[in-house]
Write a protein that holds these residues in place. Structure first.
Motif, PDB file in Angstrom:
ATOM      1  N   HIS A 153      -6.584  -2.344   9.316  1.00 47.45           N
ATOM      2  CA  HIS A 153      -6.630  -1.926   8.040  1.00 47.45           C
ATOM      3  C   HIS A 153      -6.642  -3.056   6.997  1.00 47.45           C
ATOM      4  N   HIS A 188      -8.862  -4.310   3.189  1.00 52.55           N
ATOM      5  CA  HIS A 188      -9.502  -3.740   1.999  1.00 52.55           C
ATOM      6  C   HIS A 188     -10.939  -4.798   1.949  1.00 52.55           C
ATOM      7  N   HIS A 226      -3.627  -9.926  -5.966  1.00 51.24           N
ATOM      8  CA  HIS A 226      -2.410  -9.295  -6.784  1.00 51.24           C
ATOM      9  C   HIS A 226      -0.913  -9.824  -6.204  1.00 51.24           C
ATOM     10  N   TYR A 227      -0.635 -10.107  -5.016  1.00 48.60           N
ATOM     11  CA  TYR A 227       0.679 -10.571  -4.619  1.00 48.60           C
ATOM     12  C   TYR A 227       0.978 -11.797  -5.467  1.00 48.60           C
ATOM     13  N   MET A 273      -0.013   6.144   4.907  1.00 50.20           N
ATOM     14  CA  MET A 273       1.068   4.862   4.411  1.00 50.20           C
ATOM     15  C   MET A 273       1.919   5.458   3.452  1.00 50.20           C
ATOM     16  N   LEU A 295      -3.090  -3.855 -10.747  1.00 53.06           N
ATOM     17  CA  LEU A 295      -3.087  -3.995  -9.409  1.00 53.06           C
ATOM     18  C   LEU A 295      -1.401  -4.235  -8.825  1.00 53.06           C
ATOM     19  N   TRP A 352       3.439  -3.475   6.404  1.00 54.39           N
ATOM     20  CA  TRP A 352       2.542  -3.334   5.163  1.00 54.39           C
ATOM     21  C   TRP A 352       2.986  -3.934   3.924  1.00 54.39           C
ATOM     22  N   ASP A 391      -4.239  -5.787   5.910  1.00 54.53           N
ATOM     23  CA  ASP A 391      -4.376  -5.569   4.524  1.00 54.53           C
ATOM     24  C   ASP A 391      -5.260  -6.418   3.522  1.00 54.53           C
ATOM     25  N   ARG A 434      -7.379  -8.188   1.242  1.00 53.07           N
ATOM     26  CA  ARG A 434      -8.293  -7.920   0.174  1.00 53.07           C
ATOM     27  C   ARG A 434      -9.248  -9.076  -0.223  1.00 53.07           C
TER      28      ARG A 434
END
Ligand code: FIX
Ligand code: ZN
Length: 425
Positions: free
Chosen positions: A37, A39, A60-61, A269, A282, A336, A366, A368
């Motif tokens: 998974h 993005h 965004h983290y 999820m 986001l 996640w 995950d 991005r």
């Protein structure tokens, strides 16, 4: 097995615990993986594929962490262009404070493993290096550095930019697989309906027989176009099933039948509270603990469906393992988002292996931004290695003999084999 390969299949006993350690290190390090998974997008999607230092810094983290340590007003930050935002984040999170968080450390791991000099702290040099790279070649380099064979995208039929690429005859890139992501359909039917109608589907607000059949047609069309390995949704902590709601009806009458007919899993999820702070955009989503009841009822009520589940709350991890012990049509995956931190990955991986053996997908990235797969997998591989070393060493203590071929078999399963068997089975 030929005598030669038999003799090459080293057997480890308690007398060779050091040999076992280095075998596990080597095997986890060398086994190519499927990132189930992300993005990320194939280069054919052009600007949708994010990569390079400015995208790394504006993840965004890091934006969420920036606002904790800077007093810049939200509006002022969002008015900056990407370079300006990256400058502000670099200055605040890397220069004025130590980059101790996992997301900050990740940027440095990625730059370092790409061969850049992190001791220089020269954002200008990093930018200059990325500016010279070609996107398609950079994908191959990053996958090679991260030890990734292929990555699974998150494909959104409701996104106009992305849809245009598919409709204009996207030529499949073997490094990227498709997934049909259907959040609007299940989480906001009232806004999804006009979009389906605009796409030529005869759908009304009431979920009558024709509307349900048209939603199935929509799902089949896009699953086919994406060559989707699975369908996926993110769900809030109060996700309930069964219930009298559009979500439960569409799930029961459309999503599950289509997944069954196509023999693809449905991934849930669970546990995200969207936009607890919209000013963060986001970065503004939160977490909540969910009930495992809906997962149990779905697995029990739809034994011919395959479910993949990851949950966002730490508090849900143990119960999720218990449900997976009861239902073999449930595959637990990944640590996640807010769980993708070394202390939590270690705790979860250890617990999952203790409760479910090697029948799990321990991690997904995950990512991005393309370059993130380097750090996400370097950090997770290190933890998976440590947990497996302990678990095999525990077996040696019982007098059990662990063969090298068995370690390879287990690691291949954990890093991709389990996923592919579940999808194709
Ligand atoms: O819903 C998801 O797939 C989440 O992973 C994202 O929405 C989230 O923003 C994210 O990037 C987490 O890592
Ligand atoms: Zn995601």
């Amino acid at each position: 097995m030929s005598p030669l390969s038999q003799s090459e299949d080293t057997a480890y006993t308690l007398n060779d615990a050091v040999g076992l350690r280095s075998a596990v290190n080597r095997i986890v390090h060398d086994t190519p993986l499927t990132d189930i998974h992300t993005h990320l997008y194939a280069p054919a999607f052009r600007d949708l594929l994010l990569w390079g230092v400015d995208d790394l810094l504006t993840y965004h983290y890091l934006i969420a962490e920036f606002f904790r340590l800077s007093d810049m007003p939200y509006g002022q930050f969002w008015a900056l262009d990407k370079t300006g935002q990256a400058d502000a984040i670099w200055q605040t999170l890397f220069i004025e404070n130590a980059p101790l968080s996992e997301a900050c450390r990740g940027v440095l791991t990625a730059l370092h493993r790409l061969g850049l000099d992190t001791s220089s702290r020269s954002l200008a040099d990093y930018r200059a290096w990325f500016a010279e790279q070609d996107a398609a070649e950079h994908v191959s380099r990053v996958f090679q550095v991260a030890g990734i064979q292929s990555a699974v995208m998150t494909n959104d039929p409701f996104d106009d930019t992305e849809r245009a690429v598919w409709e204009n005859g996207y030529e499949a890139d073997p490094r990227f697989h498709g997934v049909l992501r259907i959040d609007p359909l299940l989480n906001d039917w009232q806004s999804a309906r006009p979009k389906l109608a605009a796409g030529g589907y005869r759908v009304s607000y009431t979920l009558d027989a024709e509307t349900l059949s048209e939603i199935r047609r929509f799902l089949n069309t896009w699953a086919e176009r994406f060559n989707a390995l699975y369908m996926a949704v993110s769900l809030p902590p109060d996700f309930a099933y069964p219930e009298d709601s559009a979500r439960a009806t569409i799930l029961r009458e459309c999503v599950l039948p289509v997944a069954r007919e196509r023999n693809i899993p449905f991934a849930m999820m669970i546990g995200v509270t969207r936009q607890v702070n919209p000013a963060l955009r986001l970065a503004g989503d939160g977490v909540g603990s969910a009930s495992l009841g809906p997962v149990e009822r779905l697995c029990a009520g739809f034994p011919d469906n395959k479910f993949m589940v990851t949950m966002l709350a730490r508090e849900n991890q143990h119960a999720l393992c218990v449900v997976a012990r009861k239902f073999r049509n449930l595959l637990v995956f990944g640590c996640w988002w807010f769980l993708n931190n070394p202390s939590l990955i270690e705790e979860m991986t250890r617990m999952r292996i203790e409760m479910l053996g090697p029948s799990i997908i321990p991690q997904h990235s995950d990512a991005r931004v393309l370059d993130q797969v380097i750090y996400k997998w370097a950090h997770s591989r290190e933890i998976i290695t440590r947990v497996l070393r302990h678990k095999y060493a525990d077996l040696l203590e019982t007098g059990w003999v662990v063969r090298e071929s068995e370690i390879k078999r287990d690691v291949e399963a954990l890093l991709g084999g389990n996923f592919w068997r579940f999808v194709k089975g």
